[in-house]
Design a protein around this motif. Structure first.
Motif, PDB file in Angstrom:
ATOM      1  N   THR A 210     -14.111 -14.508 -27.224  1.00  0.00           N
ATOM      2  CA  THR A 210     -14.595 -13.020 -27.573  1.00  0.00           C
ATOM      3  C   THR A 210     -13.409 -12.206 -27.857  1.00  0.00           C
ATOM      4  O   THR A 210     -13.353 -11.655 -29.092  1.00  0.00           O
ATOM      5  CB  THR A 210     -15.307 -12.612 -26.617  1.00  0.00           C
ATOM      6  OG1 THR A 210     -16.407 -13.722 -26.256  1.00  0.00           O
ATOM      7  CG2 THR A 210     -16.157 -11.464 -27.177  1.00  0.00           C
ATOM      8  N   MET A 229     -19.768  -6.777 -29.764  1.00  0.00           N
ATOM      9  CA  MET A 229     -20.755  -8.210 -29.586  1.00  0.00           C
ATOM     10  C   MET A 229     -22.208  -7.983 -29.906  1.00  0.00           C
ATOM     11  O   MET A 229     -22.735  -6.942 -29.439  1.00  0.00           O
ATOM     12  CB  MET A 229     -20.404  -8.698 -28.197  1.00  0.00           C
ATOM     13  CG  MET A 229     -19.051  -9.096 -27.926  1.00  0.00           C
ATOM     14  SD  MET A 229     -18.627  -8.943 -26.387  1.00  0.00           S
ATOM     15  CE  MET A 229     -18.086  -7.454 -26.087  1.00  0.00           C
ATOM     16  N   GLU A 233     -24.040 -12.989 -29.907  1.00  0.00           N
ATOM     17  CA  GLU A 233     -23.108 -13.262 -29.432  1.00  0.00           C
ATOM     18  C   GLU A 233     -22.959 -12.929 -27.656  1.00  0.00           C
ATOM     19  O   GLU A 233     -22.324 -13.787 -26.967  1.00  0.00           O
ATOM     20  CB  GLU A 233     -21.839 -12.304 -29.635  1.00  0.00           C
ATOM     21  CG  GLU A 233     -21.495 -12.753 -31.375  1.00  0.00           C
ATOM     22  CD  GLU A 233     -20.678 -11.773 -31.921  1.00  0.00           C
ATOM     23  OE1 GLU A 233     -19.285 -12.018 -32.395  1.00  0.00           O
ATOM     24  OE2 GLU A 233     -20.944 -10.476 -32.016  1.00  0.00           O
TER      25      GLU A 233
END
Ligand SMILES: [Mn+2]
Length: 488
Positions: A210, A229, A233
């Motif tokens: 990430t 995010m 995600e």
């Protein structure tokens, strides 16, 4: 305040209930347990009220069972909790305002509504001190010292160490208060051992993948980092890697050279972003609490957060853009001078002490803490000296290496991680991050804080570096002899 509570509890024969915030951390748990033990030692019936039992740090604080109900109109003490919403539970509502007390170290900025306002408490029932690193630090002076036994001193030390990230962030009296705790019998070395938890490889791989999506943008002479995010995600991170509330991983972005602002946004619930913000005393030192407060959030000067509702799928980009603007605005109106490159005499001595005690983890005595304290008070820059700053490129290289570890490895119970980089890998990495072979090999130390059986990095020319579960690093370049690779 505690002495007044003891008098009242004795006179009116009341039980005392102690409360703290949800997702309780070291400070919440230890301050609550320390107050309970202190009250019990004074003959008061006291209890830390949590609706979910707590096992963390049980070697220091004991295990804490859940509670579902409390007697009406006992005395409530709420610790480390800045708003009602942030409380682990609200059973303290069974106490009248006169019998409800607050001890907290979160700042109250212009007009912010704090828990004492929501509950209608008078000022004599509130001890709010944002000059303390932790509630545990407030308690060092709030409790009568001759009544602090070594068990309570250990608990207070634990909260002080966890809330300061093991003395990385200090307030003006933190070291003096820590000295007092050691003198009162706290076992510093033992408590410190419980503050160091190794992280899980699977989570680390997910976070690293990430973090590779981190964007940077210029802020004055410095830069900012931003990572957002969306809900899909966030779900993926939770499902595949067991990472929850990923915005809390913002500490991964700290101590990066010339970075003045760090921000992580995560859509944990569809349509709602949790935003975490950080600034640093070293670069710019501007007030992110002001930014969070303007969105209805809270926290501290250099670390704050808020929640924001959004309407559509374009919101992520708009949120990022406005955060870039707001942080740049704060920087241009508030940024203080960047630190001098040359170290002063005080900085040099401080650096020497920090190096010889391994960042105040070995051989720490009240005398050493007093010396460090006096160096800071005569001008040494602790924030700068304590940290070891890495470049943004090294930060990304670390994420690259971790993110390449396959599921069959990170799913193992005791992972053995052997990373063999190809010539093409090396070319890509050196080009992308302007980094040399030695620096790639030095990345092995990322595994010192991760739970693994062993790890190694091998280059195509045979240079290899390994680490074992105890953090011992060995470098083997013998296979390098005789071949034609050039040492960089
Ligand atoms: Mn705290």
């Amino acid at each position: 305040m505690i002495e007044e509570i003891i008098k009242k509890a004795k006179k009116e024969n009341k039980k005392v209930y102690v409360y703290a915030h949800k997702f309780p951390d070291g400070d919440a748990i230890s301050s609550s347990r320390a107050v309970v033990e202190y009250l019990k030692s004074q003959g008061i019936d006291a209890q830390y009220v949590v609706t979910k039992g707590v096992q963390a740090f049980n070697q220091i604080v004991g295990s804490i069972p859940p509670t579902t109900s409390v007697e009406n109109d006992g005395i409530s003490i709420i610790l480390d909790t800045s708003t009602v919403d942030y409380a682990e539970n609200t059973l303290f509502k069974n106490s009248s305002p006169e019998n409800t007390y607050v001890i907290d170290h979160h700042g109250k900025v212009n007009g912010a509504v704090c828990i004492e306002d929501e509950l209608g408490l008078t000022s004599k029932n509130v001890l709010r001190d944002s000059n303390a690193s932790s509630v545990c630090e407030i308690l060092v002076n709030e409790l009568e010292q001759e009544k602090i036994n070594s068990q309570i001193a250990n608990m207070l030390t634990l909260g002080l160490l966890t809330d300061t990230a093991k003395l990385k962030f200090l307030k003006s009296d933190t070291l003096q208060n820590l000295s007092k705790l050691i003198e009162l019998g706290a076992d510093y070395k033992r408590v410190l051992g419980f503050c160091t938890r190794k992280s899980n490889l699977r989570e680390e791989v997910g976070i690293a993948q990430t973090l590779l999506k981190t964007k940077t943008f210029p802020i004055g002479d410095t830069f900012g980092m931003i990572l957002s995010m969306d809900n899909s995600e966030v779900d993926e991170l939770s499902r595949n890697f067991g990472v929850r509330s990923p915005q809390k991983k913002i500490f991964k972005m700290s101590d990066i050279k010339n970075c003045s602002f760090m921000c992580m946004l995560s859509e944990n619930t569809p349509g709602e972003y949790n935003v975490e913000l950080r600034s640093t005393p070293v670069y710019g030192n501007f007030n992110v609490l002001q930014l969070a407060t303007s969105h209805g959030g809270g926290g501290h000067y250099n670390a704050s957060g808020y929640t924001i509702r959004v309407e559509d799928c374009y919101s992520k980009t708009r949120l990022e853009e406005s955060l870039q603007q707001e942080s740049s605005g704060l920087y241009s109106s508030q940024a203080t001078d960047l630190p001098q490159i040359t170290l002063s005499e005080q900085d040099e001595e401080l650096l020497q002490i920090l190096d010889s005690t391994k960042r105040l983890t070995e051989g720490v005595t009240p005398e050493i803490l007093a010396r460090v304290d006096s160096l800071i008070k005569t001008g040494a820059n602790y924030d700068y000296t304590f940290k070891t700053f890495k470049s943004f490129e090294k930060f990304m290289l670390k994420n690259e290496i971790l993110s390449q570890i396959p599921a069959r490895i990170y799913s193992q119970r005791e992972p053995r991680v052997d990373i063999s980089l190809s010539l093409q890998d090396i070319n890509t990495l050196t080009k992308r991050y302007n980094i040399n072979e030695t620096e790639i090999l030095s990345m092995i130390d990322i595994f010192s804080s991760i739970n693994i059986a062993s790890a190694s990095i091998t280059l195509p020319n045979g240079r290899k570096t390994s680490i074992n579960r105890n953090g011992i690093i060995t470098t083997d370049i013998s296979q390098n002899k005789g071949d034609n690779t050039i040492e960089i």
